[in-house]
Design a protein around this motif. Structure first.
Motif, PDB file in Angstrom:
ATOM      1  N   TYR A 230       0.718  -0.835   0.120  1.00  0.00           N
ATOM      2  CA  TYR A 230      -0.255   0.029   0.492  1.00  0.00           C
ATOM      3  C   TYR A 230       0.801   1.103   0.094  1.00  0.00           C
ATOM      4  O   TYR A 230       1.916   1.417   0.823  1.00  0.00           O
ATOM      5  CB  TYR A 230      -0.921  -0.428   1.093  1.00  0.00           C
ATOM      6  CG  TYR A 230      -1.592   1.033   1.351  1.00  0.00           C
ATOM      7  CD1 TYR A 230      -2.602   1.350   0.746  1.00  0.00           C
ATOM      8  CD2 TYR A 230      -1.474   2.586   2.131  1.00  0.00           C
ATOM      9  CE1 TYR A 230      -4.055   2.880   0.419  1.00  0.00           C
ATOM     10  CE2 TYR A 230      -2.515   3.296   2.095  1.00  0.00           C
ATOM     11  CZ  TYR A 230      -3.333   3.959   0.721  1.00  0.00           C
ATOM     12  OH  TYR A 230      -4.105   4.941   1.197  1.00  0.00           O
ATOM     13  N   ASP A 231       0.490   2.169  -1.074  1.00  0.00           N
ATOM     14  CA  ASP A 231       1.185   3.341  -1.418  1.00  0.00           C
ATOM     15  C   ASP A 231       0.545   4.724  -0.793  1.00  0.00           C
ATOM     16  O   ASP A 231      -0.431   5.260  -1.314  1.00  0.00           O
ATOM     17  CB  ASP A 231       2.172   3.365  -2.462  1.00  0.00           C
ATOM     18  CG  ASP A 231       2.557   5.184  -3.269  1.00  0.00           C
ATOM     19  OD1 ASP A 231       2.775   5.476  -2.157  1.00  0.00           O
ATOM     20  OD2 ASP A 231       3.397   4.885  -4.044  1.00  0.00           O
ATOM     21  N   THR A 232       1.610   4.745   0.798  1.00  0.00           N
ATOM     22  CA  THR A 232       0.489   6.166   0.895  1.00  0.00           C
ATOM     23  C   THR A 232       0.659   7.338   0.567  1.00  0.00           C
ATOM     24  O   THR A 232      -0.108   8.178   0.552  1.00  0.00           O
ATOM     25  CB  THR A 232       1.341   6.340   3.148  1.00  0.00           C
ATOM     26  OG1 THR A 232       2.740   6.383   2.285  1.00  0.00           O
ATOM     27  CG2 THR A 232       0.616   4.752   3.542  1.00  0.00           C
TER      28      THR A 232
ATOM     29  N   ARG B  40       0.562   7.459  -3.340  1.00  0.00           N
ATOM     30  CA  ARG B  40      -0.368   8.123  -4.018  1.00  0.00           C
ATOM     31  C   ARG B  40      -1.810   6.772  -3.368  1.00  0.00           C
ATOM     32  O   ARG B  40      -2.049   6.810  -4.242  1.00  0.00           O
ATOM     33  CB  ARG B  40       0.626   6.816  -5.882  1.00  0.00           C
ATOM     34  CG  ARG B  40       1.222   7.850  -5.924  1.00  0.00           C
ATOM     35  CD  ARG B  40       2.259   7.365  -7.013  1.00  0.00           C
ATOM     36  NE  ARG B  40       2.593   6.056  -6.191  1.00  0.00           N
ATOM     37  CZ  ARG B  40       3.719   5.132  -7.332  1.00  0.00           C
ATOM     38  NH1 ARG B  40       3.721   5.473  -8.664  1.00  0.00           N
ATOM     39  NH2 ARG B  40       4.295   4.535  -6.641  1.00  0.00           N
ATOM     40  N   LYS B  41      -1.052   6.459  -2.306  1.00  0.00           N
ATOM     41  CA  LYS B  41      -2.853   5.519  -2.012  1.00  0.00           C
ATOM     42  C   LYS B  41      -3.188   4.546  -2.773  1.00  0.00           C
ATOM     43  O   LYS B  41      -4.503   4.426  -3.660  1.00  0.00           O
ATOM     44  CB  LYS B  41      -3.623   6.970  -2.103  1.00  0.00           C
ATOM     45  CG  LYS B  41      -3.516   7.735  -0.581  1.00  0.00           C
ATOM     46  CD  LYS B  41      -5.012   8.679  -0.606  1.00  0.00           C
ATOM     47  CE  LYS B  41      -4.654   9.148   0.780  1.00  0.00           C
ATOM     48  NZ  LYS B  41      -3.317  10.315   1.079  1.00  0.00           N
ATOM     49  N   ARG B  42      -2.116   3.941  -3.264  1.00  0.00           N
ATOM     50  CA  ARG B  42      -2.807   2.376  -4.597  1.00  0.00           C
ATOM     51  C   ARG B  42      -2.856   1.127  -3.661  1.00  0.00           C
ATOM     52  O   ARG B  42      -1.086   1.570  -2.715  1.00  0.00           O
ATOM     53  CB  ARG B  42      -1.835   2.671  -5.694  1.00  0.00           C
ATOM     54  CG  ARG B  42      -0.395   2.836  -5.230  1.00  0.00           C
ATOM     55  CD  ARG B  42      -0.021   3.213  -6.534  1.00  0.00           C
ATOM     56  NE  ARG B  42       1.587   2.475  -6.983  1.00  0.00           N
ATOM     57  CZ  ARG B  42       1.917   1.812  -7.025  1.00  0.00           C
ATOM     58  NH1 ARG B  42       1.124   1.085  -7.860  1.00  0.00           N
ATOM     59  NH2 ARG B  42       2.874   1.377  -7.272  1.00  0.00           N
ATOM     60  N   VAL B  43      -2.968  -0.016  -4.078  1.00  0.00           N
ATOM     61  CA  VAL B  43      -2.631  -0.841  -3.301  1.00  0.00           C
ATOM     62  C   VAL B  43      -2.130  -1.610  -4.765  1.00  0.00           C
ATOM     63  O   VAL B  43      -2.913  -1.876  -5.823  1.00  0.00           O
ATOM     64  CB  VAL B  43      -4.302  -1.834  -2.867  1.00  0.00           C
ATOM     65  CG1 VAL B  43      -4.084  -3.118  -1.908  1.00  0.00           C
ATOM     66  CG2 VAL B  43      -4.194  -0.303  -2.152  1.00  0.00           C
TER      67      VAL B  43
ATOM     68  N   GLU C  95       0.263   3.699 -11.042  1.00  0.00           N
ATOM     69  CA  GLU C  95      -0.817   5.587 -10.881  1.00  0.00           C
ATOM     70  C   GLU C  95      -1.287   6.186 -12.115  1.00  0.00           C
ATOM     71  O   GLU C  95      -1.209   5.535 -13.240  1.00  0.00           O
ATOM     72  CB  GLU C  95       0.456   6.586 -10.716  1.00  0.00           C
ATOM     73  CG  GLU C  95       0.343   8.048 -10.126  1.00  0.00           C
ATOM     74  CD  GLU C  95       1.762   8.578 -10.158  1.00  0.00           C
ATOM     75  OE1 GLU C  95       2.380   8.315 -10.692  1.00  0.00           O
ATOM     76  OE2 GLU C  95       1.579   9.637  -9.642  1.00  0.00           O
TER      77      GLU C  95
END
Lengths: 115, 588
Positions: free
Chosen positions: B224-226, B228-231, B268
């Motif tokens: 989980y990339d905080t 870019r908020k992606r999983v 992204e």
């Protein structure tokens, strides 16, 4: 640790497509099992050739070399998905309409890894 | 001379001077003395002398007709599998006529690990007691009574006596007690309440059997990339199971595999890709043998489901696809020979060689004992460590009299290395050639060139394996051929043939440690897709590799492959090396 991997393709058949040699599992379904594929880009792409999914070589087309490049150019997570998908699938599951003359966009395991 | 010494001397004199005829009414004191002599080695008597006197005493006890001798004779008969005192005790039990000895005598009579002479004597003794060796109509099992408390500080050993006495006749300390497998102490006193595990039940006529469970792959990654908020997620798990049983007239095997691959790729932007696949396969084979020829029936069932969904950067759905495939197939045919996995048998041979090298091999490991060892390893294959396998191996070898005494540190290490050797799995030996005709129904998506519907094919397969150079070299080979039969008009009839040959040279260190392996292989395949403008294709691949373990932290792997596929040359090379020493540290 030092690791070197070399792969070289020497052209000898002009620009014609070279389909490659098929393995026992390429046809006939589940009675004809293939050995476990090496979980590397090269091993996965050889499985595709063995299964008559892609050709060994095709000028300006999607072949073994471009398959390896495609996988190696992906991020780690995508690489894992594509390789695991290919290694886990039967030959018929890997084939798509028109195999072995197709592009990587057609292949399910490449779709799974994202285009 | 102390009391025990005096008693021993008196008993020895008594035994030496006793008349050779039957002693039907031996004095009670004599019986007590003989029992004592059989039970314990007098401190003033060397082992070789005691061994002789003990044998005589056991014989006299049988002639004395005194039931007090039964418990001690039962203990001797049970423990002494080599020395003739065991045979004397068996005969004596028959002469004494006490039915409490029947279960023990039946056990001895049917114990394949005992010498034939002892078994025959036990049967003879059972005959005197009116019982049979098969245990039918036998009295209830009576445990062997415990020995009486020692009356002197002399050792209370029950020696195996398999080790030869020193040639110079010097006294040697008595050996340790023979191990009681279920509750004894092994390997330097470690308690081993369950040293020998419950083993799989394998029928006597089984030539070979195997069961294999393997997780072929397994990993899962979730990120989980905080920023870019992606999983992102990707995972795969795969497992295979295979069981095979080989009997003289029947062989069968079945197995299955399952693989699950799933992923969610979320770069992204709006694009994302998610999907997964499930692949399940089940296979089975039955063979009926007549000599080396056999008839075979095979079946395979498989299902495959995959799902993919892709969304492009502009948010539109680029692809969304679900596909299902299924196979139901059978094949009938015949063949010649069989190939067996003899890895466990090689491990037994390696054990014997290690004991021989350490002068701890009391007698050869026979077939029955080899099977017992192999089954115990089978039962313990799920253990995290080799500890219990080592305990069980030592206990079994000691019980059988193969291992003379407790193994010392060096011997224990070498036994452990043999038990841990991963190069002893999947070592095929034999020749198997098979042809078959298959009939199946394939459920496939409607697309060319995948064959769907009914399909018939001719299949051929061969495999070969041989161990050379005292199991240090393995040569294996496989071959296949397939041809689609009765293809309808417009459908191709592809065919392919191929063969693979491989040789491996295993290297071990001075104490049995795996040092490395040199492997070379060559494969040749010829195939034809039977499509327009297609020609038969020939592919040849050669591979050469060498793996060497320099020490516990170091190793190297050098490998090269060369493939020529329809004139296209592919060369590959791999070299990896690690050199390190384990840390040296001191702390207080």
């Amino acid at each position: 640790m030092t690791s070197v991997l070399l792969a070289a393709a020497a052209c000898s058949a002009g620009d014609d497509t070279v389909d490659g040699t098929r393995a026992a599992c390429a046809e006939g379904g589940a009675l004809n099992a293939c050995p476990e594929a090496a979980r590397t880009p090269e091993g996965a792409c050889w499985r595709l050739v063995d299964c008559a999914v892609i050709p060994v070589r095709k000028a300006n087309g999607f072949d073994w070399g471009s398959c390896v490049s495609r996988i190696e150019g992906a991020t780690d997570d995508r690489q894992r998905l594509m390789i695991d998908c290919i290694a886990s699938s039967s030959c018929d599951a890997l084939k798509v309409n028109g195999s072995p003359d197709n592009t990587f966009q057609d292949l399910v395991c490449f779709e799974l890894g994202g285009k | 001379m102390n009391r025990a010494g005096l008693l021993g001397a008196a008993v020895a004199a008594l035994v030496l001077w006793a008349p050779g005829g039957e002693l039907r009414a031996a004095p009670a004191d004599d019986v007590t003395a003989w029992i004592k002599l059989v039970e314990t080695q007098p401190t003033d008597m060397d082992k070789a002398t005691w061994r002789e006197k003990r044998r005589e005493a056991a014989k006299k006890l049988g002639q004395a007709k005194d039931k007090r001798a039964v418990p001690v004779l039962m203990r001797v008969a049970e423990a002494e599998t080599f020395d003739i005192v065991g045979e004397n005790a068996i005969e004596a039990l028959g002469a004494l006529g006490d039915p409490q000895a029947v279960p023990l005598l039946q056990k001895i009579a049917t114990d394949a690990q005992r010498d034939q002479g002892q078994r025959d004597l036990a049967k003879k003794a059972l005959g005197k007691l009116g019982a049979k060796a098969d245990g039918k109509a036998s009295p209830p099992v009576t445990p062997v009574p415990p020995p009486p408390p020692p009356v002197t500080p002399t050792p209370t050993s029950a020696p195996t006596d398999a080790a030869p006495a020193p040639s110079d006749g010097s006294a040697t300390p008595p050996p340790p007690p023979a191990p009681v497998i279920s509750e004894g102490k092994l390997l330097g006193g470690e308690p081993s309440p369950s040293a020998v595990p419950g083993v799989p039940v394998i029928a006597d006529d089984v030539i070979a059997a195997s069961e294999r469970v393997t997780f072929t792959a397994g990993n899962a990654n979730l990120a989980y990339d905080t920023v870019r908020k992606r999983v992102d997620f990707d995972g795969t798990i795969g497992a295979t199971y295979a069981k095979r049983v080989e009997k003289p007239t029947l062989a069968y095997g079945y197995g299955g595999s399952a693989n699950v691959v799933a992923g969610y790729i979320n770069p992204e932007g709006a694009a994302e890709s998610r999907g997964g696949e499930v692949d399940v396969l089940g296979t089975g084979e039955v063979r009926g043998y007549s000599g080396n020829l056999y008839g075979v029936g095979k079946a395979a069932v498989s299902v495959h489901e995959d799902y993919v969904s892709q969304i492009t950067d502009d948010g539109s759905t680029a692809a969304k696809d679900t596909r299902f495939q299924g196979d139901v197939q059978v094949a009938l045919g015949g063949g010649y020979g069989r190939v067996l996995d003899v890895g466990a048998a090689i491990r037994v041979r390696r054990l014997a060689a290690a004991l021989q090298a350490n002068r701890a091999l009391g007698k050869p490991i026979d077939a029955a004992l080899a099977r017992k060892l192999q089954l115990s390893w089978w039962a313990l294959r799920g253990e995290r460590t080799t500890y219990r396998a080592l305990l069980a191996t030592v206990a079994i070898l000691r019980e059988a009299g193969v291992l003379l005494g407790e193994p010392d540190a060096g011997t224990s290490y070498e036994l452990l290395e043999v038990l841990r050797d991963s190069q002893l799995y999947q070592r095929p030996v034999g020749l198997d050639v098979q042809i078959a005709v298959g009939e199946g129904y394939l459920k496939r998506p409607d697309m060319a060139p995948t064959a769907a519907g009914r399909i018939e094919q001719a299949l051929a397969a061969a495999s070969y394996g041989k161990e050379l150079a005292a199991d240090k070299v393995q040569v294996t080979g496989t071959a296949f051929a397939r041809l689609r039969l009765f293809a309808s008009d417009g459908q191709p009839a592809p065919w392919a043939v191929g063969a693979l040959a491989r040789i491996q040279r295993f290297a071990h260190g001075e104490h049995g440690e795996p040092l490395g392996v040199l492997d070379a292989s060559l494969s040749v395949a010829l195939s034809d897709d039977d499509v327009p403008n297609g020609d038969p294709a020939l592919g040849v691949t050669g591979a050469l590799g060498f793996t060497y373990f320099m020490n516990q932290a170091s190793g190297l792997r050098l490998a090269a492959t060369a493939t020529v596929d329809q004139g296209q040359l592919f060369l590959g090379a791999q070299f990896s090396a690690t050199y390190a020493l384990l840390d040296g540290t001191v702390a207080r």
